[in-house]
Scaffold this active site. Structure first.
Site, PDB file in Angstrom:
ATOM      1  N   ASN A  10       0.806  -1.225   0.000  1.00  0.00           N
ATOM      2  CA  ASN A  10       0.000   0.000   0.000  1.00  0.00           C
ATOM      3  C   ASN A  10       0.839   1.275   0.000  1.00  0.00           C
ATOM      4  O   ASN A  10       0.290   2.367   0.044  1.00  0.00           O
ATOM      5  CB  ASN A  10      -0.977  -0.002   1.186  1.00  0.00           C
ATOM      6  CG  ASN A  10      -0.271  -0.036   2.523  1.00  0.00           C
ATOM      7  OD1 ASN A  10       0.881  -0.434   2.618  1.00  0.00           O
ATOM      8  ND2 ASN A  10      -0.970   0.376   3.568  1.00  0.00           N
ATOM      9  N   CYS A  11       2.147   1.167  -0.094  1.00  0.00           N
ATOM     10  CA  CYS A  11       3.037   2.328  -0.129  1.00  0.00           C
ATOM     11  C   CYS A  11       2.959   3.003  -1.504  1.00  0.00           C
ATOM     12  O   CYS A  11       3.075   2.344  -2.542  1.00  0.00           O
ATOM     13  CB  CYS A  11       4.465   1.864   0.157  1.00  0.00           C
ATOM     14  SG  CYS A  11       5.727   3.108  -0.135  1.00  0.00           S
ATOM     15  N   ASP A  12       2.774   4.315  -1.527  1.00  0.00           N
ATOM     16  CA  ASP A  12       2.676   5.048  -2.788  1.00  0.00           C
ATOM     17  C   ASP A  12       3.943   4.923  -3.636  1.00  0.00           C
ATOM     18  O   ASP A  12       3.869   4.819  -4.854  1.00  0.00           O
ATOM     19  CB  ASP A  12       2.371   6.525  -2.533  1.00  0.00           C
ATOM     20  CG  ASP A  12       0.944   6.747  -2.060  1.00  0.00           C
ATOM     21  OD1 ASP A  12       0.093   5.855  -2.272  1.00  0.00           O
ATOM     22  OD2 ASP A  12       0.683   7.813  -1.463  1.00  0.00           O
ATOM     23  N   ILE A  14       6.075   2.427  -3.623  1.00  0.00           N
ATOM     24  CA  ILE A  14       6.072   1.057  -4.162  1.00  0.00           C
ATOM     25  C   ILE A  14       5.172   1.003  -5.393  1.00  0.00           C
ATOM     26  O   ILE A  14       5.536   0.431  -6.426  1.00  0.00           O
ATOM     27  CB  ILE A  14       5.596   0.040  -3.099  1.00  0.00           C
ATOM     28  CG1 ILE A  14       6.623  -0.106  -1.986  1.00  0.00           C
ATOM     29  CG2 ILE A  14       5.240  -1.304  -3.733  1.00  0.00           C
ATOM     30  CD1 ILE A  14       7.855  -0.902  -2.336  1.00  0.00           C
ATOM     31  N   LYS A  15       4.001   1.598  -5.289  1.00  0.00           N
ATOM     32  CA  LYS A  15       3.058   1.596  -6.418  1.00  0.00           C
ATOM     33  C   LYS A  15       3.684   2.258  -7.649  1.00  0.00           C
ATOM     34  O   LYS A  15       3.563   1.742  -8.770  1.00  0.00           O
ATOM     35  CB  LYS A  15       1.763   2.307  -6.032  1.00  0.00           C
ATOM     36  CG  LYS A  15       0.940   1.524  -5.025  1.00  0.00           C
ATOM     37  CD  LYS A  15      -0.275   2.321  -4.565  1.00  0.00           C
ATOM     38  CE  LYS A  15      -1.042   1.596  -3.474  1.00  0.00           C
ATOM     39  NZ  LYS A  15      -2.147   2.387  -2.941  1.00  0.00           N
TER      40      LYS A  15
END
Length: 117
Positions: A10-12, A14-15
């Site tokens: 859910n880390c931005d 990471i996305k």
């Protein structure tokens, strides 16, 4: 060698990194260290490659929530123990390329280091 991305889904950041890799046709495995854990030996190897100062995200909510006495006077051993206890303190993503480790996401660095893969 398979590229492995370490982080939490859910880390931005990471996305963004996942979108970049997928958009460039680069295969990778994802390791959610919150769900799957992180071995002390692996973290020790990362520290050996890039240093604990690079891995420890002092801007993270988890780090900032620590008591002052836990934050000050950090050594490698104390930082390692904190990151093992609270993996969300590790800067994300950690991209393991085998001999090389990329910490954080910068499209320019990814383009330079991953060209031809």
């Amino acid at each position: 060698m398979t590229i492995t991305m370490y982080g939490i889904p859910n880390c931005d950041t990471i996305k963004k990194a996942r979108v970049w890799l997928e958009g460039h046709g680069i295969d990778y495995a994802f390791h959610d260290y919150r769900a799957q854990g992180l071995e002390a030996e692996r973290l020790e190897g990362w520290i050996g490659k890039v240093g604990w100062e690079v891995l420890l995200n002092k801007a993270s909510t988890t780090f900032r929530a620590l008591a002052d006495e836990e934050k000050h006077g950090l050594t490698q051993q104390r930082a390692k123990a904190l990151m093992l206890k609270h993996p969300t303190m590790i800067k994300r993503p950690v991209l393991d390329l085998g001999e090389q480790l990329l910490v954080g996401f910068k499209p320019v660095v990814y383009a330079q280091e991953l060209s031809g893969r």
